[in-house]
Design an enzyme around this catalytic site. Structure first.
Site, short mmCIF file in Angstrom:
data_model
loop_
_atom_site.label_atom_id
_atom_site.label_comp_id
_atom_site.label_asym_id
_atom_site.label_seq_id
_atom_site.Cartn_x
_atom_site.Cartn_y
_atom_site.Cartn_z
N LYS A 11 0.81 -1.22 0.00
CA LYS A 11 0.00 0.00 0.00
C LYS A 11 0.85 1.28 0.00
O LYS A 11 2.06 1.24 0.26
CB LYS A 11 -0.92 -0.02 1.23
CG LYS A 11 -1.98 -1.13 1.17
CD LYS A 11 -2.95 -1.02 2.34
CE LYS A 11 -4.03 -2.08 2.30
NZ LYS A 11 -5.00 -1.94 3.41
N TYR A 51 -12.35 -1.69 -3.61
CA TYR A 51 -12.81 -1.84 -2.22
C TYR A 51 -14.32 -1.67 -2.09
O TYR A 51 -14.81 -1.37 -1.00
CB TYR A 51 -12.10 -0.83 -1.32
CG TYR A 51 -10.77 -1.33 -0.75
CD1 TYR A 51 -10.71 -2.48 0.04
CD2 TYR A 51 -9.59 -0.64 -0.97
CE1 TYR A 51 -9.51 -2.92 0.58
CE2 TYR A 51 -8.37 -1.08 -0.43
CZ TYR A 51 -8.35 -2.22 0.35
OH TYR A 51 -7.16 -2.67 0.89
N PHE A 59 -15.30 4.30 7.03
CA PHE A 59 -13.94 4.66 6.62
C PHE A 59 -13.72 4.56 5.11
O PHE A 59 -12.60 4.74 4.64
CB PHE A 59 -12.92 3.78 7.36
CG PHE A 59 -13.15 2.30 7.18
CD1 PHE A 59 -12.74 1.63 6.04
CD2 PHE A 59 -13.77 1.56 8.19
CE1 PHE A 59 -12.95 0.27 5.88
CE2 PHE A 59 -13.99 0.20 8.04
CZ PHE A 59 -13.58 -0.45 6.88
N ARG A 87 -2.15 -14.18 4.65
CA ARG A 87 -2.83 -13.48 5.75
C ARG A 87 -2.03 -13.63 7.05
O ARG A 87 -1.99 -12.71 7.87
CB ARG A 87 -4.26 -14.02 5.95
CG ARG A 87 -5.21 -13.82 4.78
CD ARG A 87 -5.64 -12.40 4.53
NE ARG A 87 -6.09 -11.68 5.69
CZ ARG A 87 -6.76 -10.52 5.64
NH1 ARG A 87 -7.09 -9.97 4.48
NH2 ARG A 87 -7.10 -9.89 6.73
N THR A 93 -5.45 -6.81 10.89
CA THR A 93 -5.75 -5.52 10.23
C THR A 93 -5.21 -4.34 11.04
O THR A 93 -4.59 -3.43 10.49
CB THR A 93 -7.28 -5.38 10.07
OG1 THR A 93 -7.77 -6.53 9.40
CG2 THR A 93 -7.63 -4.13 9.27
N ARG A 104 2.46 -6.25 9.29
CA ARG A 104 1.75 -5.11 9.90
C ARG A 104 2.32 -4.76 11.27
O ARG A 104 2.39 -3.58 11.63
CB ARG A 104 0.25 -5.42 9.95
CG ARG A 104 -0.40 -5.23 8.56
CD ARG A 104 -1.76 -5.83 8.48
NE ARG A 104 -2.52 -5.33 7.34
CZ ARG A 104 -3.69 -5.86 6.95
NH1 ARG A 104 -4.20 -6.90 7.60
NH2 ARG A 104 -4.32 -5.36 5.91
N ASN A 114 -2.08 0.41 6.70
CA ASN A 114 -1.53 -0.82 7.27
C ASN A 114 -0.69 -1.64 6.29
O ASN A 114 -0.59 -2.86 6.41
CB ASN A 114 -2.64 -1.65 7.93
CG ASN A 114 -3.73 -2.02 6.96
OD1 ASN A 114 -3.61 -1.77 5.75
ND2 ASN A 114 -4.79 -2.64 7.44
N HIS A 117 -2.40 -5.32 1.56
CA HIS A 117 -3.71 -5.96 1.37
C HIS A 117 -3.47 -7.42 1.01
O HIS A 117 -2.50 -7.72 0.31
CB HIS A 117 -4.49 -5.29 0.23
CG HIS A 117 -5.63 -6.13 -0.26
ND1 HIS A 117 -6.85 -6.14 0.38
CD2 HIS A 117 -5.72 -7.06 -1.25
CE1 HIS A 117 -7.66 -7.01 -0.22
NE2 HIS A 117 -6.99 -7.58 -1.22
N GLU A 128 -9.81 -10.51 -7.56
CA GLU A 128 -8.83 -9.43 -7.40
C GLU A 128 -7.66 -9.60 -8.36
O GLU A 128 -7.17 -8.62 -8.93
CB GLU A 128 -8.35 -9.39 -5.94
CG GLU A 128 -9.48 -8.94 -5.00
CD GLU A 128 -9.14 -9.04 -3.52
OE1 GLU A 128 -10.01 -8.67 -2.72
OE2 GLU A 128 -8.03 -9.48 -3.16
P1 DAT Z 1 -7.96 -6.49 5.84
O1 DAT Z 1 -7.18 -5.47 5.02
O2 DAT Z 1 -7.14 -7.02 6.99
O3 DAT Z 1 -8.56 -7.58 5.00
P2 DAT Z 1 -10.63 -5.34 6.03
O4 DAT Z 1 -10.95 -6.09 4.78
O5 DAT Z 1 -11.55 -5.47 7.18
O6 DAT Z 1 -9.16 -5.69 6.54
O7 DAT Z 1 -10.54 -3.79 5.70
C1 DAT Z 1 -9.97 -3.34 4.48
C2 DAT Z 1 -9.12 -2.12 4.77
O8 DAT Z 1 -9.96 -1.05 5.23
C3 DAT Z 1 -8.09 -2.31 5.90
O9 DAT Z 1 -6.91 -2.92 5.45
C4 DAT Z 1 -7.86 -0.88 6.32
C5 DAT Z 1 -9.24 -0.26 6.19
N1 DAT Z 1 -9.94 -0.33 7.49
C6 DAT Z 1 -10.53 -1.41 8.06
N2 DAT Z 1 -11.05 -1.12 9.25
C7 DAT Z 1 -10.79 0.21 9.46
C8 DAT Z 1 -11.07 1.13 10.51
N3 DAT Z 1 -11.73 0.74 11.61
N4 DAT Z 1 -10.63 2.41 10.35
C9 DAT Z 1 -9.98 2.82 9.24
N5 DAT Z 1 -9.70 1.99 8.21
C10 DAT Z 1 -10.09 0.71 8.32
MG MG Z 2 -10.08 -7.56 3.62
#
Ligand code: DAT
Ligand code: MG
Length: 140
Positions: A11, A51, A59, A87, A93, A104, A114, A117, A128
């Protein structure tokens, strides 16, 4: 366990800090092979499409702004159990919850920024990969 492919993004927070090589090393050390890779700068609309599953989350706008704020490195990783393994190497996350030694835990700046992805299931991995790469670009 069969050879599997998954989709990965390094990222903007990580490309900005010149961490591409350090992150790829984590994947390679875990037995994952980079079989496709390209550095691109997404538009906000392209980030939003990628996304879109999170479109209703509070967010979402911040996430799309961030993902289009600097270049990313889109990759396909191949290995035994690659989706789960990726993962594991990524970590949770929220970096505050990520296990020591994970990408991370070592590199992420916040839950939003973070560093990586990774696809979460075979269906999303296939979708994807197809969003970013043609079959000709996957070179095992
Ligand atoms: P991951 O990337 O671990 O699969 P996710 O699919 O739940 O996590 O979320 C996608 C992305 O969205 C994550 O990498 C960062 C952002 N994100 C998730 N939860 C968040 C939050 N509470 N505040 C801000 N950004 C967030
Ligand atoms: Mg995800």
């Amino acid at each position: 366990m069969a050879l599997e492919r998954t989709f990965s993004i390094i990222k903007p927070d990580a490309t900005r800090r010149n961490l591409t090589g350090a992150i790829v090393k984590k994947f390679e050390d875990a037995g994952l092979r980079v079989v496709a890779s390209k550095r691109i700068h997404l538009t906000k609309a392209q980030a939003g499409e990628f996304y879109k599953v999170h479109a209703e989350r509070p967010f979402y706008d911040e996430l799309c702004e961030f993902m289009s704020s600097a270049p990313i490195v889109a990759q396909v990783l191949e290995g035994e159990d690659a989706i789960t393994k990726n993962r594991e190497v990524m970590g949770a996350t929220n970096p505050a919850d990520a296990a020591p030694g994970t990408i991370r835990a070592e590199f992420a700046e916040s839950v939003g920024e973070n560093s990586v992805h990774g696809s979460d299931a075979p269906e999303t991995a296939a979708e994807e990969i197809a969003y970013f790469f043609s079959g000709l670009e996957l070179v095992g």
